[in-house]
Design a protein around this motif. Sequence first.
Motif, PDB file in Angstrom:
ATOM      1  N   ASN A 161      47.663  30.458  36.399  1.00 43.98           N
ATOM      2  CA  ASN A 161      46.796  30.759  37.533  1.00 43.98           C
ATOM      3  C   ASN A 161      47.367  31.924  38.331  1.00 43.98           C
ATOM      4  O   ASN A 161      48.093  31.738  39.309  1.00 43.98           O
ATOM      5  CB  ASN A 161      46.646  29.524  38.431  1.00 43.98           C
ATOM      6  CG  ASN A 161      45.755  28.481  37.790  1.00 43.98           C
ATOM      7  OD1 ASN A 161      44.817  28.823  37.091  1.00 43.98           O
ATOM      8  ND2 ASN A 161      46.047  27.215  38.025  1.00 43.98           N
ATOM      9  N   ASP A 162      47.056  33.124  37.930  1.00 46.57           N
ATOM     10  CA  ASP A 162      47.523  34.274  38.682  1.00 46.57           C
ATOM     11  C   ASP A 162      46.440  35.336  38.739  1.00 46.57           C
ATOM     12  O   ASP A 162      45.500  35.335  37.951  1.00 46.57           O
ATOM     13  CB  ASP A 162      48.816  34.849  38.090  1.00 46.57           C
ATOM     14  CG  ASP A 162      48.636  35.343  36.661  1.00 46.57           C
ATOM     15  OD1 ASP A 162      47.661  34.927  36.016  1.00 46.57           O
ATOM     16  OD2 ASP A 162      49.464  36.132  36.188  1.00 46.57           O
ATOM     17  N   GLY A 203      42.696  36.644  48.627  1.00 44.47           N
ATOM     18  CA  GLY A 203      44.054  36.162  48.372  1.00 44.47           C
ATOM     19  C   GLY A 203      44.283  34.781  48.966  1.00 44.47           C
ATOM     20  O   GLY A 203      44.932  33.919  48.349  1.00 44.47           O
ATOM     21  N   GLN A 204      43.728  34.554  50.166  1.00 41.97           N
ATOM     22  CA  GLN A 204      43.852  33.232  50.799  1.00 41.97           C
ATOM     23  C   GLN A 204      43.124  32.164  49.993  1.00 41.97           C
ATOM     24  O   GLN A 204      43.624  31.045  49.808  1.00 41.97           O
ATOM     25  CB  GLN A 204      43.292  33.296  52.223  1.00 41.97           C
ATOM     26  CG  GLN A 204      44.133  34.139  53.170  1.00 41.97           C
ATOM     27  CD  GLN A 204      43.453  34.369  54.509  1.00 41.97           C
ATOM     28  OE1 GLN A 204      42.293  34.006  54.705  1.00 41.97           O
ATOM     29  NE2 GLN A 204      44.177  34.971  55.450  1.00 41.97           N
ATOM     30  N   LEU A 248      42.525  32.234  46.795  1.00 45.75           N
ATOM     31  CA  LEU A 248      43.299  32.013  45.571  1.00 45.75           C
ATOM     32  C   LEU A 248      44.485  31.091  45.835  1.00 45.75           C
ATOM     33  O   LEU A 248      44.764  30.175  45.050  1.00 45.75           O
ATOM     34  CB  LEU A 248      43.775  33.350  44.998  1.00 45.75           C
ATOM     35  CG  LEU A 248      42.904  33.986  43.891  1.00 45.75           C
ATOM     36  CD1 LEU A 248      41.480  34.236  44.375  1.00 45.75           C
ATOM     37  CD2 LEU A 248      43.524  35.291  43.411  1.00 45.75           C
ATOM     38  N   ARG A 249      45.167  31.320  46.922  1.00 44.31           N
ATOM     39  CA  ARG A 249      46.338  30.494  47.226  1.00 44.31           C
ATOM     40  C   ARG A 249      45.934  29.041  47.489  1.00 44.31           C
ATOM     41  O   ARG A 249      46.624  28.111  47.042  1.00 44.31           O
ATOM     42  CB  ARG A 249      47.084  31.072  48.433  1.00 44.31           C
ATOM     43  CG  ARG A 249      47.923  32.300  48.090  1.00 44.31           C
ATOM     44  CD  ARG A 249      48.847  32.681  49.228  1.00 44.31           C
ATOM     45  NE  ARG A 249      48.109  33.180  50.393  1.00 44.31           N
ATOM     46  CZ  ARG A 249      47.704  34.439  50.531  1.00 44.31           C
ATOM     47  NH1 ARG A 249      47.961  35.333  49.591  1.00 44.31           N
ATOM     48  NH2 ARG A 249      47.060  34.809  51.613  1.00 44.31           N
ATOM     49  N   LYS A 250      44.810  28.836  48.203  1.00 42.14           N
ATOM     50  CA  LYS A 250      44.335  27.479  48.463  1.00 42.14           C
ATOM     51  C   LYS A 250      43.964  26.767  47.168  1.00 42.14           C
ATOM     52  O   LYS A 250      44.059  25.543  47.071  1.00 42.14           O
ATOM     53  CB  LYS A 250      43.134  27.512  49.404  1.00 42.14           C
ATOM     54  CG  LYS A 250      43.492  27.842  50.845  1.00 42.14           C
ATOM     55  CD  LYS A 250      42.250  27.846  51.734  1.00 42.14           C
ATOM     56  CE  LYS A 250      42.611  28.204  53.174  1.00 42.14           C
ATOM     57  NZ  LYS A 250      41.410  28.238  54.051  1.00 42.14           N
ATOM     58  N   GLY A 297      45.550  27.155  44.443  1.00 44.64           N
ATOM     59  CA  GLY A 297      46.757  26.999  43.643  1.00 44.64           C
ATOM     60  C   GLY A 297      47.081  28.181  42.758  1.00 44.64           C
ATOM     61  O   GLY A 297      47.877  28.055  41.826  1.00 44.64           O
ATOM     62  N   GLN A 301      48.583  32.054  42.136  1.00 48.63           N
ATOM     63  CA  GLN A 301      49.485  33.077  42.635  1.00 48.63           C
ATOM     64  C   GLN A 301      48.828  34.439  42.424  1.00 48.63           C
ATOM     65  O   GLN A 301      48.205  34.677  41.398  1.00 48.63           O
ATOM     66  CB  GLN A 301      50.821  33.028  41.890  1.00 48.63           C
ATOM     67  CG  GLN A 301      51.534  31.691  41.997  1.00 48.63           C
ATOM     68  CD  GLN A 301      51.936  31.372  43.431  1.00 48.63           C
ATOM     69  OE1 GLN A 301      52.421  32.244  44.151  1.00 48.63           O
ATOM     70  NE2 GLN A 301      51.722  30.129  43.830  1.00 48.63           N
ATOM     71  N   SER A 302      48.974  35.316  43.378  1.00 52.07           N
ATOM     72  CA  SER A 302      48.355  36.629  43.207  1.00 52.07           C
ATOM     73  C   SER A 302      49.237  37.717  43.781  1.00 52.07           C
ATOM     74  O   SER A 302      49.984  37.492  44.746  1.00 52.07           O
ATOM     75  CB  SER A 302      46.982  36.670  43.878  1.00 52.07           C
ATOM     76  OG  SER A 302      47.096  36.532  45.274  1.00 52.07           O
ATOM     77  N   LYS A 303      49.124  38.886  43.170  1.00 56.05           N
ATOM     78  CA  LYS A 303      49.783  40.077  43.681  1.00 56.05           C
ATOM     79  C   LYS A 303      48.712  40.964  44.307  1.00 56.05           C
ATOM     80  O   LYS A 303      47.676  41.213  43.692  1.00 56.05           O
ATOM     81  CB  LYS A 303      50.490  40.832  42.559  1.00 56.05           C
ATOM     82  CG  LYS A 303      51.102  42.157  43.010  1.00 56.05           C
ATOM     83  CD  LYS A 303      51.642  42.959  41.830  1.00 56.05           C
ATOM     84  CE  LYS A 303      52.168  44.310  42.311  1.00 56.05           C
ATOM     85  NZ  LYS A 303      52.611  45.162  41.178  1.00 56.05           N
ATOM     86  N   SER A 304      48.962  41.434  45.528  1.00 54.15           N
ATOM     87  CA  SER A 304      48.000  42.302  46.207  1.00 54.15           C
ATOM     88  C   SER A 304      48.622  43.669  46.435  1.00 54.15           C
ATOM     89  O   SER A 304      49.678  43.778  47.071  1.00 54.15           O
ATOM     90  CB  SER A 304      47.581  41.689  47.550  1.00 54.15           C
ATOM     91  OG  SER A 304      46.885  40.486  47.362  1.00 54.15           O
TER      92      SER A 304
END
Length: 739
Positions: free
Chosen positions: A501-502, A532-533, A535-537, A539, A541-544
Amino acid sequence: REKITGKLDPEYAWNLIYLSNLYYEMGNYEKAIAFNLEATNIQGKILGKEHPDYLWGLNNLANSYWKTGDFYKAEFLHLEAKAIRERILGKEHADYAASLTCLANLNYSRGNYSKAETLYLEAKVIRGKVFGTQHPEYLWIQNSLANIYCKQGKYTEAESLFLEVKAVREKVLGNEHPDYGASLNDLANLYFEMGKYDQVAPLFEQLAVLNRYLMTKAVQHLSERELNYYLAAFATSQDQFFSYAQITARNKFHSAEICFDNSLFYKGFLLNAVCQIKRLAMAGTECTEKLNLLKFYERGLATEYAKPIAERKGIVELEEQAIALGKDLARTVKGYREAMRQVKWQEVQSTLRSGEVAIEFINYTFYRPKVTDSTMYAALVVRPGDVAPQLVLLFEEKELTPILSGAAGGSNFLKINALYASKADDSKTKSLYELIWQPLEPLLTDSKTVYFAPSGLLHRLNMSAIAIRDGQVYGQKRQLVVLGSTRQLVAPNTSNPNSSNDGYLAGGIRYDIDSTVLDYLPATAIEVREIGQILRKAGLQSKSDTGFYATEESFRQLGVGSPSPRIIHLATHGYFFPDPGKKEQRAGGDFRQEPVFKISEQPMIRSGLILAGAKQAWLTGKHPTGQEDGILTAYEISQMDISGTELVVLSACETGLGDIIGNEGVYGLQRAFKIAGAKYLIMSLWKVDDQSTREFMTSFYRHWLADKQDVPHAFRITQQEMRAKYSGAYDWAGFVLIE
């Protein structure tokens, strides 16, 4: 040969002529001319200008000029060769007959049929004596005479000759030879013109099978670029058969079945070939090294194509190396032949459940049976339980062009809203619904889901957003699923998205300190932060990457050394520049000094995305020293490996646009990301407002990730919500989902 004997050698010159002949047969006439010019220059110096070999080079050069429409140069060279051959070889020689034949061809193409007939008859006598009456050269003249009689309305004489030539070709060359295919085509068109429709369909059916066989063979040894030329050779026979099917739609000649099979085969043919060979080569370790080397060559080409012409280095060698290696992969990749198997309409039908329908939209030059200036649009419809597909005539392209002008790919919200309205502004003009969906309604009454593959200018439209008379849009009435070809129902995308999950997000990009050149898009920074928020909720991980960090270098590292991220989201400017050919003719000044991505003859260079620091390249076309230029072209994207990516979102303007080329559809970003391996694409058709874009994207991600909907369902729900909030199509219909 060049290494051993050097270029000033007769045998080297013949190698050039053989290559020229090959490119001529493939329809690449410019390359044929280049090789012939080099060959005749060598032969003239070494052998003299009255040597038979030199005259063959002259002959071939003239034929290539003829094919490009330069009749003056062609006639001048043919007359020169004929005069010399008559003087040194005499009138009974086969080479003299060749000159007569070439001049006859030239006169035929100009409509001088009587003069052409006289020349053909003279050449026929000579070739009959020299070669015999079953030689391909003799048969070719017989066939040409039959074509003249057809043009003159002498159908009985034409039919007799066509049948004779067809029988001998089948006996001597076999029924899988291109010349036999030419006989099928000529005879079918004769019966078409005579109105003998019951005799046309079997011939066109045989021809369709043969042409598909020849194309399947060609995939094994031609590069993508060469296949593109070769495909063009089959375009006319396709258009002729579609026209025949239109004229005889009410008769029971099984035309729609052949049309559907042809559409399944040709639509996206090159795209499918490129994607399959790339996927299979990556799956086999024995081909990984070759594939990596090919990617190295293609990336080198991408770098050179991005430079001004005067600054490019080693491009010819790179192109030749890439072409040779591409052919080698096509020959050696295990499983490639199976992956390229032909799909029939019955297989598409077998995948459909109750309430589902598959539609192949087609567009074609109309023949009646002679060519006209009309481009027609039709739909091939197949439903569960149908004994055959049905062909429905829709509209002529000139009915769509005026209402599409200024709306598709533009920023005029009034024109875009008017385009998708249920009624046209002009009472004499039909609406999109009346042109496209209304003629199909009688076949769709029980259908809830419509799988369809667009064609031609339909690629410029959001087919779900078209308004209907009761105030709804068509996407509310039926669930529409856009495919590159309904072949995908039988052979779906087998990519295996990254299970981790990224995601990779880029927005709020700084193109330069001076934002007046390329507008900074402030809403995209908020959009990326909010996504991004989400995605984090969920679960993930993301690079911005934002500001000056959202570079081309950073993006092109995706999929290098590790699987590409599950999600790629790019909120930035997109660009598409039309084919420069016509523009160059009407533009004054120093047009060629424009940056190469605006004027390149390669459509995948003229479409792309703009990333950090792109100002210098955007204004001048110059590369910054020691770094990428920030102009990420579709060509560069197509060389990446993002097969681990489930969804690419191009939250940018006009990312769905590109040159529409024959059966291959849109040459632009969507093609690039498909080749690179993405499963789903969300793209834009016009310059979308950045505030409504932000709303659309955040809503879509909530439905997909938080509500656990699949991508297509989350997209549809989002469009419904946006439509409820914004009445005009401009604000809610600019994005399309493509699988």
